[in-house]
Each structure stands twice: as structure tokens, then as C-alpha cells.
Design a protein around this motif. Sequence first.
Motif, PDB file in Angstrom:
ATOM      1  N   ARG A 179      -1.193  20.905   7.749  1.00 35.15           N
ATOM      2  CA  ARG A 179      -1.688  19.547   8.004  1.00 35.15           C
ATOM      3  C   ARG A 179      -2.996  19.598   8.794  1.00 35.15           C
ATOM      4  N   MET A 180      -3.059  20.494   9.780  1.00 32.14           N
ATOM      5  CA  MET A 180      -4.284  20.629  10.570  1.00 32.14           C
ATOM      6  C   MET A 180      -5.447  21.054   9.676  1.00 32.14           C
ATOM      7  N   GLU A 181      -5.223  22.038   8.817  1.00 29.31           N
ATOM      8  CA  GLU A 181      -6.276  22.533   7.930  1.00 29.31           C
ATOM      9  C   GLU A 181      -6.751  21.443   6.976  1.00 29.31           C
ATOM     10  N   GLU A 182      -5.834  20.641   6.471  1.00 28.39           N
ATOM     11  CA  GLU A 182      -6.209  19.540   5.573  1.00 28.39           C
ATOM     12  C   GLU A 182      -7.088  18.526   6.303  1.00 28.39           C
ATOM     13  N   GLU A 183      -6.736  18.211   7.531  1.00 29.57           N
ATOM     14  CA  GLU A 183      -7.529  17.235   8.284  1.00 29.57           C
ATOM     15  C   GLU A 183      -8.901  17.775   8.643  1.00 29.57           C
ATOM     16  N   VAL A 184      -8.998  19.060   8.910  1.00 30.31           N
ATOM     17  CA  VAL A 184     -10.294  19.658   9.237  1.00 30.31           C
ATOM     18  C   VAL A 184     -11.258  19.529   8.055  1.00 30.31           C
ATOM     19  N   LYS A 185     -10.735  19.570   6.840  1.00 28.20           N
ATOM     20  CA  LYS A 185     -11.575  19.454   5.643  1.00 28.20           C
ATOM     21  C   LYS A 185     -12.210  18.075   5.513  1.00 28.20           C
ATOM     22  N   VAL A 186     -11.587  17.085   6.102  1.00 31.63           N
ATOM     23  CA  VAL A 186     -12.091  15.709   6.011  1.00 31.63           C
ATOM     24  C   VAL A 186     -12.780  15.393   7.343  1.00 31.63           C
ATOM     25  N   ARG A 187     -13.976  15.928   7.494  1.00 35.91           N
ATOM     26  CA  ARG A 187     -14.684  15.848   8.768  1.00 35.91           C
ATOM     27  C   ARG A 187     -15.137  14.446   9.128  1.00 35.91           C
ATOM     28  N   TRP A 188     -15.265  13.564   8.139  1.00 40.16           N
ATOM     29  CA  TRP A 188     -15.760  12.214   8.396  1.00 40.16           C
ATOM     30  C   TRP A 188     -14.689  11.318   9.019  1.00 40.16           C
ATOM     31  N   HIS A 189     -13.443  11.780   9.085  1.00 44.42           N
ATOM     32  CA  HIS A 189     -12.357  10.936   9.577  1.00 44.42           C
ATOM     33  C   HIS A 189     -11.790  11.480  10.888  1.00 44.42           C
ATOM     34  N   SER A 190     -11.324  10.565  11.728  1.00 48.28           N
ATOM     35  CA  SER A 190     -10.680  10.972  12.992  1.00 48.28           C
ATOM     36  C   SER A 190      -9.484  11.878  12.712  1.00 48.28           C
ATOM     37  N   GLN A 191      -9.252  12.779  13.627  1.00 45.03           N
ATOM     38  CA  GLN A 191      -8.139  13.717  13.518  1.00 45.03           C
ATOM     39  C   GLN A 191      -6.965  13.243  14.383  1.00 45.03           C
ATOM     40  N   ARG A 192      -5.779  13.742  14.091  1.00 43.63           N
ATOM     41  CA  ARG A 192      -4.591  13.409  14.889  1.00 43.63           C
ATOM     42  C   ARG A 192      -4.662  14.009  16.277  1.00 43.63           C
ATOM     43  N   GLY A 193      -5.360  15.082  16.413  1.00 46.95           N
ATOM     44  CA  GLY A 193      -5.454  15.771  17.689  1.00 46.95           C
ATOM     45  C   GLY A 193      -5.818  17.221  17.453  1.00 46.95           C
ATOM     46  N   GLN A 194      -5.723  18.007  18.497  1.00 44.00           N
ATOM     47  CA  GLN A 194      -6.074  19.420  18.418  1.00 44.00           C
ATOM     48  C   GLN A 194      -4.852  20.320  18.560  1.00 44.00           C
ATOM     49  N   ASP A 195      -3.758  19.755  18.978  1.00 45.41           N
ATOM     50  CA  ASP A 195      -2.549  20.517  19.253  1.00 45.41           C
ATOM     51  C   ASP A 195      -1.625  20.478  18.040  1.00 45.41           C
ATOM     52  N   PRO A 196      -1.095  21.614  17.611  1.00 43.29           N
ATOM     53  CA  PRO A 196      -0.235  21.634  16.427  1.00 43.29           C
ATOM     54  C   PRO A 196       0.964  20.689  16.515  1.00 43.29           C
ATOM     55  N   ILE A 197       1.449  20.426  17.708  1.00 47.63           N
ATOM     56  CA  ILE A 197       2.607  19.534  17.802  1.00 47.63           C
ATOM     57  C   ILE A 197       2.262  18.119  17.343  1.00 47.63           C
ATOM     58  N   ASN A 198       0.992  17.744  17.402  1.00 45.09           N
ATOM     59  CA  ASN A 198       0.576  16.429  16.901  1.00 45.09           C
ATOM     60  C   ASN A 198       0.694  16.345  15.382  1.00 45.09           C
ATOM     61  N   PHE A 199       0.832  17.460  14.722  1.00 46.15           N
ATOM     62  CA  PHE A 199       0.936  17.520  13.269  1.00 46.15           C
ATOM     63  C   PHE A 199       2.374  17.812  12.836  1.00 46.15           C
ATOM     64  N   GLU A 202       8.592  29.744  12.238  1.00 48.23           N
ATOM     65  CA  GLU A 202       7.410  29.984  11.413  1.00 48.23           C
ATOM     66  C   GLU A 202       7.212  28.849  10.406  1.00 48.23           C
ATOM     67  N   LYS A 203       8.290  28.341   9.847  1.00 51.88           N
ATOM     68  CA  LYS A 203       8.196  27.266   8.855  1.00 51.88           C
ATOM     69  C   LYS A 203       7.556  26.011   9.453  1.00 51.88           C
ATOM     70  N   ILE A 204       7.989  25.622  10.638  1.00 48.63           N
ATOM     71  CA  ILE A 204       7.433  24.432  11.297  1.00 48.63           C
ATOM     72  C   ILE A 204       5.977  24.680  11.662  1.00 48.63           C
ATOM     73  N   ARG A 205       5.673  25.861  12.186  1.00 44.32           N
ATOM     74  CA  ARG A 205       4.284  26.191  12.525  1.00 44.32           C
ATOM     75  C   ARG A 205       3.401  26.160  11.283  1.00 44.32           C
ATOM     76  N   MET A 206       3.919  26.686  10.168  1.00 43.56           N
ATOM     77  CA  MET A 206       3.155  26.724   8.926  1.00 43.56           C
ATOM     78  C   MET A 206       2.867  25.300   8.425  1.00 43.56           C
ATOM     79  N   LEU A 207       3.870  24.428   8.446  1.00 41.72           N
ATOM     80  CA  LEU A 207       3.663  23.040   8.005  1.00 41.72           C
ATOM     81  C   LEU A 207       2.632  22.328   8.881  1.00 41.72           C
ATOM     82  N   ALA A 208       2.733  22.512  10.181  1.00 43.30           N
ATOM     83  CA  ALA A 208       1.769  21.892  11.096  1.00 43.30           C
ATOM     84  C   ALA A 208       0.368  22.446  10.846  1.00 43.30           C
ATOM     85  N   ASN A 209       0.263  23.740  10.669  1.00 43.16           N
ATOM     86  CA  ASN A 209      -1.044  24.353  10.410  1.00 43.16           C
ATOM     87  C   ASN A 209      -1.644  23.862   9.101  1.00 43.16           C
TER      88      ASN A 209
END
Length: 193
Positions: free
Chosen positions: A105-125, A96-103
Motif C-alpha cells: 500500500r505504501m509503494e502504491e501511494e508513493v507512485k501517486v506523488r500528486w496526492h496526499s499520503q496516509r502517512g510515513q509509518d507502515p501502521i498507517n497502511f 511478514e504477511k501484514i508487513r508485506m501488505l502495508a508495504n
Amino acid sequence: MNNLDRAYSFVMKAHLTEEALDNAGRMTRRSVFHNQEELETLASISVLDERHVAAAREMAVVYVAIAAFENSVRELISRTLLEDKGEDWWSTSVSEKIRMLANQRMEEEVKVRWHSQRGQDPINFTMLPNLLNIIRQNFSQFEPFIHNIDWAAQIFDAIERSRNVIMHSGTLAKRDVARVGSLINDWSRQVAT
């Protein structure tokens, strides 16, 4: 399902995934940047101090090696756990801890819509130390080709130390570059499947 059936299923899924990505308009490195000169122009390399550019260019090769290593580990984890645990492997095989950290990071990147994202899969985060933790948490699935988690931890620790220098604009000594290369070579030869 026997090993041959599993291998066939895995290869077919990979092929269908590649085909679907291509049909969806996946951009390849070649389609994004036509050549090094264009990339350097877009990044405004010419306006930067040549000493810093030269040092960064030397380390660019090390960056490529470390980034490819990290992504190959992500792929190994995803492929191995998908095959063994099924499509919900992320929720059933990752703490759960690793999933939470990845999530986060994903949520932070979604907020910055003008910038490319690392990917769509949590493992990329998921950061390098947590990639090792995922392997550690599921070691029975990885033991056939890693054999020793302490050996893997030594590789990850040494590569992460060099990674942190590179990612924060530092320069590695040749002995450190050689160590990175040797460790990546050892890892690749050991986990080759």
C-alpha cells in the motif's frame, strides 16, 4: 528500569516528538482548513444533490468516530510495542504477511506523488482486521488491558462491518450507529491506560 522510569521516558519521548513535528512545520487541522464553509467550497458540496449531501452529513459523524477509533488502535499498538519491543517492533513483532501488505500500500501511494499520503509509518497502511491480528500476535503485551482477545475481535468485527458501509457511501440505521458508539465506548473504557 522500573514502571515510573518507563512512564517518564515514554512521556518525554512523546513530548520531544510533538516538539520536533511542530518545529518541522507540522500542519494541524486548524492550519489546513479555517472553517467548515471553506472546506465545503473546496469540495464543491454546493453542486451535489442535496439528498446525497444530507445523508452523507449524517454519516460523517460515524466516520469521525470510526476513523478516530482506528487511529487510536494504531497508536495503542505502536506505543505498546515500542515500549516493550523497542524501535524495531514493526519488523520483530508484526508478521511478514501484514508487513508485506502495508508495504504494498505504501509503494502504491508513493507512485501517486500528486496526492496526499496516509502517512510515513507502515501502521498507517494497516487495515482494521490486521490491527487486530497484530494485537493477537503480541497478545501478552496487550493482555493487561484487553484481557480477552475474543472480546476485542467481536468489537473489531462489528465496527469493521459498519466502517465498510460508511466508506462505500452507505447509510447506517440508528441501531447500527448506536452499536458503533457503544462498542467504541466499551473499548475506550477497557483499554484506557
